[in-house]
Enzyme design. Structure first.
Site, PDB file in Angstrom:
ATOM      1  N   GLN A   1       4.218   0.623   2.243  1.00 18.82           N
ATOM      2  CA  GLN A   1       4.419  -0.553   3.075  1.00 18.82           C
ATOM      3  C   GLN A   1       5.621  -1.300   2.512  1.00 18.82           C
ATOM      4  OE1 GLN A   1       1.953  -1.949   5.853  1.00 18.82           O
ATOM      5  NE2 GLN A   1       2.580   0.185   5.880  1.00 18.82           N
TER       6      GLN A   1
ATOM      7  N   PHE B   1       1.981  -0.720   9.999  1.00 17.25           N
ATOM      8  CA  PHE B   1       1.015  -0.932   8.923  1.00 17.25           C
ATOM      9  C   PHE B   1       0.596   0.421   8.322  1.00 17.25           C
ATOM     10  CE2 PHE B   1      -1.060  -5.416   9.313  1.00 17.25           C
ATOM     11  CZ  PHE B   1       0.179  -6.005   9.297  1.00 17.25           C
TER      12      PHE B   1
ATOM     13  N   GLU C   1     -10.821  -1.783   3.933  1.00 17.95           N
ATOM     14  CA  GLU C   1      -9.457  -1.308   4.160  1.00 17.95           C
ATOM     15  C   GLU C   1      -9.264   0.064   3.511  1.00 17.95           C
ATOM     16  OE1 GLU C   1      -6.782  -4.605   2.834  1.00 17.95           O
ATOM     17  OE2 GLU C   1      -6.423  -4.814   4.983  1.00 17.95           O
TER      18      GLU C   1
ATOM     19  N   ASP D   1       0.783  -1.251   0.000  1.00 18.46           N
ATOM     20  CA  ASP D   1       0.000   0.000   0.000  1.00 18.46           C
ATOM     21  C   ASP D   1       0.815   1.303   0.000  1.00 18.46           C
ATOM     22  OD1 ASP D   1      -1.675  -2.064   0.756  1.00 18.46           O
ATOM     23  OD2 ASP D   1      -2.435  -1.079   2.540  1.00 18.46           O
TER      24      ASP D   1
END
Ligand code: NAG
Length: 487
Positions: free
Chosen positions: A77, A116, A232, A61
């Site tokens: 990420q 994250f 998400e 991401d």
């Protein structure tokens, strides 16, 4: 005596804090040393030239997309140590024009928490990252997700806040509680966070704060009726008088042409009130990109426009580049507009800066082949009353694809062969041409003014060969494009 104790305590706290800060600095130095030592070993055969990828290792991401001290910053990420997913770091790139990028040192390294996905806001001279601290547990629910912040005064070195986590649990205690996207409006920061209901339906939660540290829970602004188990990467922004809730729902079942990727990225258009904190949907969920490889999009504002970037991959797909020591990339940055009930995505004007040589301008008769470089842009048009088809392949073999216009169905098709097709209806609003960006292992097809866009990875060998396999003469302009991401 009391003063003495206070001083000792102060010294102790400072020592512990400095030790932790030094440890992180060492961790970052060792990540960077590792990257430097390995990047010469990468096999470059599929390496993209004008799309962001990590120098070595795995990325997914996009995170922390923001403008700070005259540069755009984008994080991702990152797991540097292998070309598969692993404990998450934040990699970092920056750009002045969203086209030419440079690498900056890894911004966040995991400690007890993995770092994250999340976002960034700017407060004066300080950049503040907000991200999900993901901690694995030995027993059910196996992981704990809470929200962390980190500060930077130079956009290079980041200090995690000692008071983390700043949000220590979802209102319902769900262990899936991630991807904070924060922004400032008036006197408050707001954040949307992805989560799920007790009965496993995706939802988006809204909070606000005056200092990024103390957060007040406000509302659920979106909730799946049961077609998705997790939302998400939510992102809420105003565009052309409406509000758009962008997100990446997991677990939607395919319906005809739609939702054929493992997970989706799309948006709901609606209205939102900063008084009631309610988001009222006006147009149902729609996919934003119709290609094979597109996920976890995130936006920021750039010179008054809303721009978007996404992960140029999908979970659980084969990744030929992973054999070469890297995996994953970002799409081109696109500008969003709201046109009727849809978002359009257009390449940035600054993309023309990459045009190097004009490879051709003119007509492309049926069966004519066009030999292009590994990094090329192609603008093509034809008569939409008849079929249009371009075959894309490598001069030395490898994977092939076909881009097709089918006048009978009114659909544009991206076909990677063996039935691996994505397609959608297209009605041009004005421009009837296609703008196609070919990089070493990727295709982005922008139809018309970006009413329909496909982003798909493809792995041909050698240089690109484009053949007009339509029954009609096409008009084409082709450019070779320069590198804009360093190796
Ligand atoms: C998750 O972490 C938060 C903050 O550290 C803590 O308050 C909470 O008890 C943890 N939850 C679980 C299930 O471990």
């Amino acid at each position: 005596m009391v003063l003495d104790k206070v001083l000792w305590l102060f010294a102790f706290v400072t020592l512990v804090y400095c030790k932790a800060a030094r440890q992180i600095e060492q961790d970052i130095q060792s990540v960077e040393a590792y990257i430097d030592s390995k990047k010469g070993d990468i096999n470059q055969r599929y390496r993209l030239r004008y799309h962001i990828a990590a120098p070595v290792g795995w990325i997914n991401d996009p995170n922390g997309f923001t403008y700070y001290k005259n540069e755009f910053h984008l994080f991702y990420q990152y797991y540097p140590y292998d070309s598969v997913w692993g404990p998450m770091h934040w990699g970092h790139v920056a750009s002045r024009d969203l086209v030419h990028w440079k690498y900056l040192p890894t911004a966040l390294v995991p400690e007890k928490e993995q770092c994250f996905s999340g976002s960034a806001v700017v407060d004066g001279d300080t950049m503040i990252l907000m991200y999900t601290g993901h901690v694995n547990l030995d027993t059910e629910p196996w992981a704990n997700e809470t929200q962390y912040i980190a500060y930077s005064d130079d956009g290079i070195t980041f200090h995690k806040y000692e008071g983390n986590p700043v949000i220590s649990s979802a209102p319902n205690g769900s262990p899936d509680f991630r991807d904070p996207k924060a922004w400032k409006y008036g006197d408050h920061y707001y954040v949307v966070i992805g989560s799920k209901t007790d009965d496993k339906r995706g939802q988006v939660l809204l909070y606000r704060s005056t200092d990024m540290k103390n957060w007040e829970y406000l509302n659920v602004i979106a909730e799946s009726k049961g077609d998705s188990y997790m939302y998400e990467c939510p992102d809420l922004f105003e565009l052309d008088g409406k509000f758009v809730l962008l997100m990446s729902p997991q677990g939607m079942e395919p319906q005809g042409d739609r939702y054929k990727n493992l997970h989706q990225t799309g948006y709901i258009i609606g209205s939102f009130s900063y008084d009631t904190f309610e988001f009222v949907p006006e147009v149902d969920f729609q996919e934003i990109d119709f290609g094979h490889d597109f996920y976890a999009a995130q936006t920021t504002e750039a010179y008054g426009a809303r721009v978007l970037v996404a992960w140029f991959n999908m979970w659980e797909q084969p990744r030929p580049e992973a054999e070469d020591g890297w995996a994953g990339a970002m799409t081109l940055v696109r500008e969003l507009r709201l046109v009727g009930d849809r978002l359009t995505m257009r390449p940035l004007d600054a993309m023309t800066l990459l045009r190097d040589e004009i490879e051709m301008v003119g007509i492309l008769p049926p069966q004519q082949k066009l030999h292009l470089g590994k990094a090329s842009e192609l603008i093509v048009s034809g008569d939409l009353k008849e079929k249009i088809e371009l075959q894309l392949e490598g001069s030395a073999g490898g994977e092939k694809a076909w881009l097709r216009w089918e006048p009978d169905t009114g659909k544009v098709v991206v076909d990677r062969g063996s039935g691996d097709i994505r397609q959608v209806e297209w009605s041009p609003s004005s421009t009837e041409s296609w703008r196609i960006f070919l990089d070493v292992s990727s295709i982005e097809l922008f139809c018309g003014e970006g009413e329909v866009v496909f982003s798909s990875r493809l792995f041909p060998e050698g240089e690109w060969i484009v053949t007009n396999t339509s029954p009609q003469i096409l008009h084409a302009t082709a450019y070779s494009l320069a590198w804009s991401v360093p190796l």
